[in-house]
Motif scaffolding. Structure first.
Motif, PDB file in Angstrom:
ATOM      1  N   PHE A 329       0.825  -1.209   0.000  1.00 44.71           N
ATOM      2  CA  PHE A 329       0.000   0.000   0.000  1.00 44.71           C
ATOM      3  C   PHE A 329       0.860   1.261   0.000  1.00 44.71           C
ATOM      4  CE2 PHE A 329      -2.780  -3.187   2.147  1.00 44.71           C
ATOM      5  CZ  PHE A 329      -3.698  -3.307   1.107  1.00 44.71           C
ATOM      6  N   ALA A 330       1.982   1.226   0.711  1.00 42.28           N
ATOM      7  CA  ALA A 330       2.888   2.376   0.701  1.00 42.28           C
ATOM      8  C   ALA A 330       3.469   2.584  -0.692  1.00 42.28           C
ATOM      9  CB  ALA A 330       4.006   2.169   1.716  1.00 42.28           C
ATOM     10  N   ALA A 331       3.752   1.495  -1.410  1.00 38.42           N
ATOM     11  CA  ALA A 331       4.276   1.613  -2.772  1.00 38.42           C
ATOM     12  C   ALA A 331       3.258   2.245  -3.705  1.00 38.42           C
ATOM     13  CB  ALA A 331       4.692   0.235  -3.290  1.00 38.42           C
ATOM     14  N   ARG A 332       1.958   1.942  -3.516  1.00 36.67           N
ATOM     15  CA  ARG A 332       0.920   2.554  -4.345  1.00 36.67           C
ATOM     16  C   ARG A 332       0.910   4.068  -4.160  1.00 36.67           C
ATOM     17  NH1 ARG A 332       0.546   0.682  -8.236  1.00 36.67           N
ATOM     18  NH2 ARG A 332       2.587   0.008  -7.562  1.00 36.67           N
ATOM     19  N   VAL A 333       1.047   4.525  -2.923  1.00 32.81           N
ATOM     20  CA  VAL A 333       1.055   5.962  -2.647  1.00 32.81           C
ATOM     21  C   VAL A 333       2.346   6.590  -3.168  1.00 32.81           C
ATOM     22  CG1 VAL A 333       1.048   7.704  -0.823  1.00 32.81           C
ATOM     23  CG2 VAL A 333      -0.481   5.722  -0.673  1.00 32.81           C
ATOM     24  N   ALA A 334       3.481   5.899  -2.979  1.00 33.16           N
ATOM     25  CA  ALA A 334       4.763   6.426  -3.453  1.00 33.16           C
ATOM     26  C   ALA A 334       4.745   6.612  -4.968  1.00 33.16           C
ATOM     27  CB  ALA A 334       5.890   5.480  -3.041  1.00 33.16           C
ATOM     28  N   ASP A 335       4.190   5.661  -5.699  1.00 37.10           N
ATOM     29  CA  ASP A 335       4.112   5.766  -7.155  1.00 37.10           C
ATOM     30  C   ASP A 335       3.190   6.915  -7.570  1.00 37.10           C
ATOM     31  OD1 ASP A 335       4.430   4.926  -9.902  1.00 37.10           O
ATOM     32  OD2 ASP A 335       2.422   4.072  -9.770  1.00 37.10           O
ATOM     33  N   HIS A 336       2.085   7.081  -6.864  1.00 38.77           N
ATOM     34  CA  HIS A 336       1.139   8.158  -7.167  1.00 38.77           C
ATOM     35  C   HIS A 336       1.814   9.517  -7.055  1.00 38.77           C
ATOM     36  CE1 HIS A 336      -2.974   9.808  -7.442  1.00 38.77           C
ATOM     37  NE2 HIS A 336      -2.554  10.730  -6.593  1.00 38.77           N
ATOM     38  N   LEU A 337       2.603   9.704  -6.020  1.00 40.85           N
ATOM     39  CA  LEU A 337       3.239  11.002  -5.794  1.00 40.85           C
ATOM     40  C   LEU A 337       4.462  11.214  -6.681  1.00 40.85           C
ATOM     41  CD1 LEU A 337       2.975  11.134  -1.908  1.00 40.85           C
ATOM     42  CD2 LEU A 337       1.781  12.624  -3.520  1.00 40.85           C
ATOM     43  N   LEU A 338       5.133  10.141  -7.048  1.00 32.16           N
ATOM     44  CA  LEU A 338       6.317  10.271  -7.893  1.00 32.16           C
ATOM     45  C   LEU A 338       5.948  10.660  -9.315  1.00 32.16           C
ATOM     46  CD1 LEU A 338       9.341   9.966  -8.496  1.00 32.16           C
ATOM     47  CD2 LEU A 338       8.949   7.507  -8.791  1.00 32.16           C
ATOM     48  N   GLY A 339       4.991   9.948  -9.913  1.00 28.73           N
ATOM     49  CA  GLY A 339       4.651  10.268 -11.289  1.00 28.73           C
ATOM     50  C   GLY A 339       3.305   9.758 -11.748  1.00 28.73           C
ATOM     51  N   GLY A 340       2.604   9.014 -10.880  1.00 24.77           N
ATOM     52  CA  GLY A 340       1.353   8.403 -11.288  1.00 24.77           C
ATOM     53  C   GLY A 340       0.147   9.314 -11.228  1.00 24.77           C
ATOM     54  N   SER A 341       0.287  10.500 -10.672  1.00 25.94           N
ATOM     55  CA  SER A 341      -0.867  11.384 -10.489  1.00 25.94           C
ATOM     56  C   SER A 341      -0.911  12.528 -11.490  1.00 25.94           C
ATOM     57  CB  SER A 341      -0.860  11.954  -9.063  1.00 25.94           C
ATOM     58  OG  SER A 341       0.344  12.663  -8.799  1.00 25.94           O
ATOM     59  N   GLY A 342      -0.092  12.466 -12.534  1.00 29.92           N
ATOM     60  CA  GLY A 342      -0.144  13.507 -13.550  1.00 29.92           C
ATOM     61  C   GLY A 342       0.476  14.812 -13.092  1.00 29.92           C
ATOM     62  N   PHE A 343      -0.272  15.900 -13.260  1.00 31.35           N
ATOM     63  CA  PHE A 343       0.284  17.226 -13.015  1.00 31.35           C
ATOM     64  C   PHE A 343       0.687  17.465 -11.566  1.00 31.35           C
ATOM     65  CE2 PHE A 343      -2.281  18.005 -16.871  1.00 31.35           C
ATOM     66  CZ  PHE A 343      -1.256  18.456 -17.693  1.00 31.35           C
ATOM     67  N   GLY A 344       0.133  16.702 -10.629  1.00 30.43           N
ATOM     68  CA  GLY A 344       0.496  16.900  -9.237  1.00 30.43           C
ATOM     69  C   GLY A 344       1.714  16.115  -8.805  1.00 30.43           C
ATOM     70  N   SER A 345       2.352  15.384  -9.703  1.00 30.78           N
ATOM     71  CA  SER A 345       3.471  14.524  -9.333  1.00 30.78           C
ATOM     72  C   SER A 345       4.803  15.264  -9.436  1.00 30.78           C
ATOM     73  CB  SER A 345       3.505  13.287 -10.226  1.00 30.78           C
ATOM     74  OG  SER A 345       3.799  13.659 -11.565  1.00 30.78           O
ATOM     75  N   ARG A 346       5.807  14.711  -8.790  1.00 27.64           N
ATOM     76  CA  ARG A 346       7.118  15.356  -8.793  1.00 27.64           C
ATOM     77  C   ARG A 346       7.753  15.372 -10.181  1.00 27.64           C
ATOM     78  NH1 ARG A 346      10.730  14.340  -3.404  1.00 27.64           N
ATOM     79  NH2 ARG A 346       9.100  14.662  -1.838  1.00 27.64           N
ATOM     80  N   ILE A 347       7.589  14.276 -10.921  1.00 30.48           N
ATOM     81  CA  ILE A 347       8.235  14.198 -12.229  1.00 30.48           C
ATOM     82  C   ILE A 347       7.652  15.230 -13.185  1.00 30.48           C
ATOM     83  CG2 ILE A 347       8.460  12.752 -14.289  1.00 30.48           C
ATOM     84  CD1 ILE A 347       8.900  10.405 -12.478  1.00 30.48           C
ATOM     85  N   VAL A 348       6.333  15.307 -13.269  1.00 36.33           N
ATOM     86  CA  VAL A 348       5.713  16.269 -14.176  1.00 36.33           C
ATOM     87  C   VAL A 348       6.040  17.696 -13.744  1.00 36.33           C
ATOM     88  CG1 VAL A 348       3.530  17.146 -15.076  1.00 36.33           C
ATOM     89  CG2 VAL A 348       3.882  14.683 -14.846  1.00 36.33           C
ATOM     90  N   GLU A 349       6.030  17.936 -12.455  1.00 36.36           N
ATOM     91  CA  GLU A 349       6.349  19.271 -11.944  1.00 36.36           C
ATOM     92  C   GLU A 349       7.732  19.709 -12.411  1.00 36.36           C
ATOM     93  OE1 GLU A 349       6.371  22.867  -9.770  1.00 36.36           O
ATOM     94  OE2 GLU A 349       4.710  21.533 -10.316  1.00 36.36           O
TER      95      GLU A 349
END
Length: 524
Positions: A329-349
């Motif tokens: 479950f922690a990995a699911r959240v980590a992926d979401h914040l890293l790049g899985g959430s689109g414009f709100g992610s660190r990579i896109v930013e």
């Protein structure tokens, strides 16, 4: 079973008995008094100003969280087959869903084309007594919608029928499944379409990059298999091969049935029994999915292609598997914040908003239940900015280890993920389909609830721990699909450099002259 707080009640359940009305759902932040007959406004409580319009009025409103306890399918067993049923009388429609276990990974590599073609030819190839056109006419006359798909280790059928045509609909579906015509023309149509896709596969750089990366990382494993011209030969793909495959896949021990909509179990039971009675027992179990030997260690692989954009991928093996564990479950959240959430992610930013090097970028963290997955990032950028994009991707990954998400970041990610749960209950058919998918993956029937509860338990500390444990940019394999004559690549931290060939093989990168340069190196 806990109640899910949702932002929106699914349309399929609005207006039913017991559903909340707008009056039930809204609780103003202030007491509401009845207005006198003919009055234009409500009286505010003594000593209080009652905001009735504007931003202040909107901000003063409060709402109780919607609590929705979605219906769960009933589980029955008929003739040794599990049947999921969910009654939903909202519309006079009924969904019949079948799931047959089996996919390319359960068969030898030589059967890849046959397993891939099987859903199409089964759907479009008629029956022993009806031509393909006759089957289509029967579907039209009964107002039936039939779809067949394969993937994820299963073959799936879905038929939507009117309540009054349920019995002939199930008879027709049984005929298509148990007495398939496997028409030669349908087979040739699939062969021709696939041959054209193979010929044009290089025309989509993004799809090609992912396909080649999977082949590079997984090698001779079903995840890495790629159809080629040789797979379409008569020896590997013929009606006789498909008939042997049908005998293995379409049997009682492989099937799971779901039925939902405007039919009670009392009415459905006899029809399902009649449908399943002719099904033969399976002669032998399916071969298990092989364990992959995923490539490990750094290295840069360049797939030369004279195009304006480069596709850049970095990934490494990940041992996190789907299951009821805090790490998953922690990995699911980590992926979401890293790049899985689109414009709100660190990579896109960083890649898009700050540097403007790409329109989009994302992360991927696959978590198969039965074997290792991949953790990585990717983007597409201009040919000349390829080194900059690669450098920034690595910087984002390294910073993610040093500065993991805060508690507020984690809470936001959990809320964004769980808010999407509303789409898990759009219809009775959707609920049944999800339960069937969970069973195919070996997950418990209450997985949807466990997933939600597991996400709610994730903390910033657990996310930081899963990042530190599993993310290591220095161990990542890099693939660049693009024009190497248009960029200079600093490879001192990226391991040895290789040229990736179209057939999946590779050799040390040797360029006598040009931006990349390089010297012969030994394969890893």
């Amino acid at each position: 079973m806990p109640l899910l707080p949702l932002l929106l009640l699914p349309a399929a359940f609005v207006g039913r008995e017991g559903a909340q009305t707008p009056t039930d759902r809204v609780t103003p932040a202030y007491p509401v008094h009845s207005a006198a007959p003919g009055a234009d406004t409500l009286d505010a409580p003594a000593g209080e100003d009652l905001p009735l319009s504007g931003r202040a009025g909107l901000e003063a409103l409060t709402f109780r969280p919607l609590e929705f306890d979605p219906p769960a399918p009933e589980t029955h067993e008929i003739a040794g087959v599990t049947v999921l049923h969910l009654y939903d009388p909202l519309l006079p429609l009924i969904d019949i869903q079948l799931q047959l276990a089996g996919g390319p990974g359960n068969f030898p590599r030589a059967r890849l084309a046959a397993v891939s073609a099987f859903p199409f030819v089964l759907r479009s190839g008629g029956t022993r007594t009806r031509t393909p056109d006759a089957v289509e006419r029967a579907l039209d006359e009964l107002a039936l919608q039939l779809s067949v798909s394969g993937g994820g280790g299963a073959l799936r059928f879905r038929m939507n029928a009117l309540r009054e045509t349920l019995e002939p609909a199930m008879d027709l579906l049984g005929e298509i499944l148990l007495e398939p015509g496997l028409d030669s023309l349908a087979l040739e149509v699939w062969r021709g379409q696939t041959r054209e896709r193979i010929r044009r596969r290089d025309d989509n750089p993004g799809s090609l990059a992912f396909s080649e990366f999977n082949r590079l990382m997984y090698g001779d494993h079903p995840v890495g298999w790629v159809l080629g011209e040789g797979d379409l030969s008569a020896e590997r793909l013929s009606r006789s091969v498909l008939r042997r495959l049908h005998a293995v896949m379409v049997c009682r021990d492989r099937v799971l049935v779901g039925i939902s909509g405007d039919v009670t179990w009392e009415d459905a039971e006899s029809l399902v029994r009649q449908f399943l009675d002719p099904w033969p027992q399976c002669e032998a179990p399916l071969s298990p999915l092989p364990e992959p030997a995923i490539r490990r260690g750094p290295g840069t692989f360049i797939l030369p292609k004279a195009i304006e954009q480069s596709t850049v991928l970095l990934a490494q093996p990940s041992t996190v598997r789907q299951g009821d564990s805090g790490e998953y479950f922690a990995a699911r959240v980590a992926d979401h914040l890293l790049g899985g959430s689109g414009f709100g992610s660190r990579i896109v930013e960083r890649i898009r908003t700050v540097e403007g090097l790409a329109y989009g970028a994302s992360s991927v963290w696959t978590t198969p239940a039965r074997h290792e997955g991949l953790l990585g990032v990717y983007t597409a950028t201009g040919a000349e900015t390829t080194p900059d994009a690669l450098r920034l991707l690595r910087e984002v990954l390294e910073a993610y280890r040093r500065i993991p998400p805060s508690e507020s970041d984690v809470r936001r990610a959990v809320e964004e993920i769980t808010t999407g749960y509303v789409f898990a209950f759009e219809s009775a058919a959707t609920i049944v389909a999800r339960q069937m998918q969970f069973r195919a993956q070996g997950l418990p029937t209450d997985w949807l609830w466990r997933y939600w509860e597991g996400l709610e338990a994730v903390t910033a500390r657990s996310v930081a721990e899963v990042i530190r444990t599993h993310l290591d940019p220095d161990r990542m394999t890099v693939l660049i699909l693009g024009d190497p004559t248009r960029f200079t690549l600093g490879v001192e931290r990226l391991g040895p450099v290789y040229e990736l060939r179209p057939d999946g093989s590779y050799r040390p990168w040797v360029t006598p002259a040009g931006p990349l340069g390089g010297v012969p190196q030994s394969p890893p």
